[in-house]
Design a protein around this motif. Sequence first.
Motif, PDB file in Angstrom:
ATOM      1  N   ASN A 186       0.831  -1.200   0.000  1.00  0.00           N
ATOM      2  CA  ASN A 186       0.000   0.000   0.000  1.00  0.00           C
ATOM      3  C   ASN A 186       0.869   1.254   0.000  1.00  0.00           C
ATOM      4  O   ASN A 186       0.889   2.031   0.954  1.00  0.00           O
ATOM      5  CB  ASN A 186      -0.940   0.007   1.216  1.00  0.00           C
ATOM      6  CG  ASN A 186      -2.007  -1.057   1.119  1.00  0.00           C
ATOM      7  OD1 ASN A 186      -2.418  -1.427   0.027  1.00  0.00           O
ATOM      8  ND2 ASN A 186      -2.451  -1.567   2.250  1.00  0.00           N
ATOM      9  N   GLY A 187       1.578   1.442  -1.084  1.00  0.00           N
ATOM     10  CA  GLY A 187       2.449   2.606  -1.184  1.00  0.00           C
ATOM     11  C   GLY A 187       3.430   2.430  -2.313  1.00  0.00           C
ATOM     12  O   GLY A 187       3.501   1.369  -2.936  1.00  0.00           O
ATOM     13  N   PRO A 188       4.218   3.480  -2.596  1.00  0.00           N
ATOM     14  CA  PRO A 188       5.205   3.387  -3.680  1.00  0.00           C
ATOM     15  C   PRO A 188       6.243   2.319  -3.386  1.00  0.00           C
ATOM     16  O   PRO A 188       6.584   2.053  -2.226  1.00  0.00           O
ATOM     17  CB  PRO A 188       5.835   4.787  -3.699  1.00  0.00           C
ATOM     18  CG  PRO A 188       4.863   5.669  -2.991  1.00  0.00           C
ATOM     19  CD  PRO A 188       4.186   4.820  -1.971  1.00  0.00           C
ATOM     20  N   LEU A 259      -3.597   4.629 -15.326  1.00  0.00           N
ATOM     21  CA  LEU A 259      -3.766   6.065 -15.113  1.00  0.00           C
ATOM     22  C   LEU A 259      -5.139   6.412 -14.556  1.00  0.00           C
ATOM     23  O   LEU A 259      -5.264   7.302 -13.695  1.00  0.00           O
ATOM     24  CB  LEU A 259      -3.546   6.810 -16.435  1.00  0.00           C
ATOM     25  CG  LEU A 259      -2.114   6.900 -16.948  1.00  0.00           C
ATOM     26  CD1 LEU A 259      -2.098   7.454 -18.373  1.00  0.00           C
ATOM     27  CD2 LEU A 259      -1.257   7.781 -16.031  1.00  0.00           C
ATOM     28  N   ASP A 262      -7.744   4.606  -9.255  1.00  0.00           N
ATOM     29  CA  ASP A 262      -7.253   5.058  -7.956  1.00  0.00           C
ATOM     30  C   ASP A 262      -6.288   4.036  -7.374  1.00  0.00           C
ATOM     31  O   ASP A 262      -6.543   2.824  -7.402  1.00  0.00           O
ATOM     32  CB  ASP A 262      -8.419   5.246  -6.978  1.00  0.00           C
ATOM     33  CG  ASP A 262      -9.183   6.529  -7.223  1.00  0.00           C
ATOM     34  OD1 ASP A 262      -8.530   7.555  -7.514  1.00  0.00           O
ATOM     35  OD2 ASP A 262     -10.426   6.523  -7.132  1.00  0.00           O
ATOM     36  N   ARG A 263      -5.176   4.520  -6.843  1.00  0.00           N
ATOM     37  CA  ARG A 263      -4.233   3.683  -6.118  1.00  0.00           C
ATOM     38  C   ARG A 263      -4.059   4.257  -4.723  1.00  0.00           C
ATOM     39  O   ARG A 263      -4.367   5.428  -4.464  1.00  0.00           O
ATOM     40  CB  ARG A 263      -2.877   3.630  -6.830  1.00  0.00           C
ATOM     41  CG  ARG A 263      -2.931   3.204  -8.278  1.00  0.00           C
ATOM     42  CD  ARG A 263      -3.503   1.808  -8.448  1.00  0.00           C
ATOM     43  NE  ARG A 263      -2.700   0.781  -7.796  1.00  0.00           N
ATOM     44  CZ  ARG A 263      -1.644   0.197  -8.346  1.00  0.00           C
ATOM     45  NH1 ARG A 263      -1.256   0.543  -9.567  1.00  0.00           N
ATOM     46  NH2 ARG A 263      -0.974  -0.737  -7.694  1.00  0.00           N
ATOM     47  N   TYR A 265      -1.416   5.148  -3.215  1.00  0.00           N
ATOM     48  CA  TYR A 265      -0.404   6.198  -3.144  1.00  0.00           C
ATOM     49  C   TYR A 265      -0.642   7.346  -4.120  1.00  0.00           C
ATOM     50  O   TYR A 265       0.122   8.306  -4.153  1.00  0.00           O
ATOM     51  CB  TYR A 265       0.997   5.607  -3.381  1.00  0.00           C
ATOM     52  CG  TYR A 265       1.110   4.779  -4.646  1.00  0.00           C
ATOM     53  CD1 TYR A 265       1.467   5.357  -5.839  1.00  0.00           C
ATOM     54  CD2 TYR A 265       0.854   3.417  -4.618  1.00  0.00           C
ATOM     55  CE1 TYR A 265       1.561   4.612  -6.996  1.00  0.00           C
ATOM     56  CE2 TYR A 265       0.957   2.647  -5.768  1.00  0.00           C
ATOM     57  CZ  TYR A 265       1.314   3.251  -6.953  1.00  0.00           C
ATOM     58  OH  TYR A 265       1.414   2.502  -8.099  1.00  0.00           O
ATOM     59  N   ARG A 266      -1.698   7.268  -4.949  1.00  0.00           N
ATOM     60  CA  ARG A 266      -2.026   8.389  -5.836  1.00  0.00           C
ATOM     61  C   ARG A 266      -3.438   8.235  -6.373  1.00  0.00           C
ATOM     62  O   ARG A 266      -3.923   7.124  -6.587  1.00  0.00           O
ATOM     63  CB  ARG A 266      -1.043   8.497  -7.010  1.00  0.00           C
ATOM     64  CG  ARG A 266      -1.053   7.298  -7.918  1.00  0.00           C
ATOM     65  CD  ARG A 266      -0.895   7.708  -9.373  1.00  0.00           C
ATOM     66  NE  ARG A 266      -0.869   6.553 -10.263  1.00  0.00           N
ATOM     67  CZ  ARG A 266      -1.970   5.963 -10.733  1.00  0.00           C
ATOM     68  NH1 ARG A 266      -3.151   6.404 -10.388  1.00  0.00           N
ATOM     69  NH2 ARG A 266      -1.875   4.909 -11.539  1.00  0.00           N
ATOM     70  N   PRO A 267      -4.133   9.367  -6.564  1.00  0.00           N
ATOM     71  CA  PRO A 267      -5.481   9.297  -7.129  1.00  0.00           C
ATOM     72  C   PRO A 267      -5.406   9.087  -8.637  1.00  0.00           C
ATOM     73  O   PRO A 267      -4.384   9.349  -9.273  1.00  0.00           O
ATOM     74  CB  PRO A 267      -6.068  10.666  -6.798  1.00  0.00           C
ATOM     75  CG  PRO A 267      -4.875  11.581  -6.763  1.00  0.00           C
ATOM     76  CD  PRO A 267      -3.748  10.745  -6.208  1.00  0.00           C
ATOM     77  N   ARG A 268      -6.489   8.611  -9.207  1.00  0.00           N
ATOM     78  CA  ARG A 268      -6.538   8.445 -10.649  1.00  0.00           C
ATOM     79  C   ARG A 268      -6.557   9.803 -11.336  1.00  0.00           C
ATOM     80  O   ARG A 268      -6.916  10.826 -10.733  1.00  0.00           O
ATOM     81  CB  ARG A 268      -7.774   7.655 -11.043  1.00  0.00           C
ATOM     82  CG  ARG A 268      -9.090   8.353 -10.755  1.00  0.00           C
ATOM     83  CD  ARG A 268     -10.247   7.484 -11.194  1.00  0.00           C
ATOM     84  NE  ARG A 268     -11.530   8.100 -10.896  1.00  0.00           N
ATOM     85  CZ  ARG A 268     -12.690   7.583 -11.266  1.00  0.00           C
ATOM     86  NH1 ARG A 268     -12.727   6.459 -11.945  1.00  0.00           N
ATOM     87  NH2 ARG A 268     -13.814   8.190 -10.967  1.00  0.00           N
ATOM     88  N   VAL A 269      -6.194   9.818 -12.593  1.00  0.00           N
ATOM     89  CA  VAL A 269      -6.285  11.047 -13.383  1.00  0.00           C
ATOM     90  C   VAL A 269      -7.528  10.963 -14.243  1.00  0.00           C
ATOM     91  O   VAL A 269      -7.966   9.859 -14.611  1.00  0.00           O
ATOM     92  CB  VAL A 269      -5.028  11.261 -14.253  1.00  0.00           C
ATOM     93  CG1 VAL A 269      -3.773  11.281 -13.405  1.00  0.00           C
ATOM     94  CG2 VAL A 269      -4.913  10.190 -15.332  1.00  0.00           C
TER      95      VAL A 269
END
Length: 351
Positions: A186-188, A259, A262-263, A265-269
């Motif tokens: 759950n992270g980079p 892309l 949702d992940r 460590y980052r939201p979807r674009v």
Amino acid sequence: MRTEVTAIKQIPLVQATGSMILADDIVNGNGQILVTAGTALRKEIIALLGKHGITAVRIKAAEPANKELSAVPNLISAATRLSMVQAMQNAFRNRGGIAAHLPHLRECIHKVIEELSGHGNLLIYLSDIRQKSDYLYGHCVDVGVFAVAFGMAMGLSRDEIYILGIGGLLHDYGKSCIPNEIIEKNGPLTPDEFEQVKKHTAFGYNVLRLETKVDSRIALMALQHHERPDGRGYPWGISEDKIHPLAGIVAVADVYDALITDRVYRPRVPAHEAIRIINAGAGTQFDSQVVDAVNKIVVPYYIGSAVKFNNGSTGAVLRINSKEPARPVVWTREGIVNLLHERELQIVAVV
């Protein structure tokens, strides 16, 4: 189904693209047929014709009738998607080897092709097949469906689309050989973890190529979907002419789905930004012919989205033009504007 008016026209071979269909048989000087009429002019076909001194071809020029759509249906049904996710869960758990799961996977892709073929207008409306599920399995399903849609937009044969769909489903099969704590982190990833993950391409290829019931093109898609035309991909760093065309399609489907998802460590674009990123990589990161297919069928804007034009005015998307989904019908204070006809206007931002 949409109505098409077909005409025949001759073009220089250098202008041919994978979305064009050959109108006549091409024969060499000995009268042997090199390529039959009805064939899509893919890169390898164009290269073959060039080697035989063919400088011009006659193609079927089909002009699709535009439809202004106030709603865009999902690519596949919820029931089909659920069945596919379950199939991928079973396949990745490797119960009895991949061969045991091929019949179900083939059935799934047949169903996808059937459902997509039934659409009057084949359009991908943002993340319309994304639902809450385990990321890896859901991602493989989405990549398989997107790859089939791109292949259909490129005019590939039924056999190629079928193999493409299976390859999309299994493109990340090698991740079943990577420790779960890395895959499910759950992270980079750290640099060392990323190096381990990169091995999934070779792992997947080695497993799939040893399975006699798996088409060799499926194994190549697992191996090459992170390669790039400019040679800066992995695992081999091969360039455009060495990458299998079907792997190039899976590569675009893979990145597009990543892309718009949702992940932790980052939201979807948003879809329009994902399309911008993919277009920026045309010819370097991605096969340009696949990028053309993305632009042809991926809808960048929600109906109802507030948008800004290059002249500073704003509006709201009312309807999608099936012929050019990136140029919708927009409500403005000055009146309704159809960007299909107002070519000087460009959407520059979603407000």
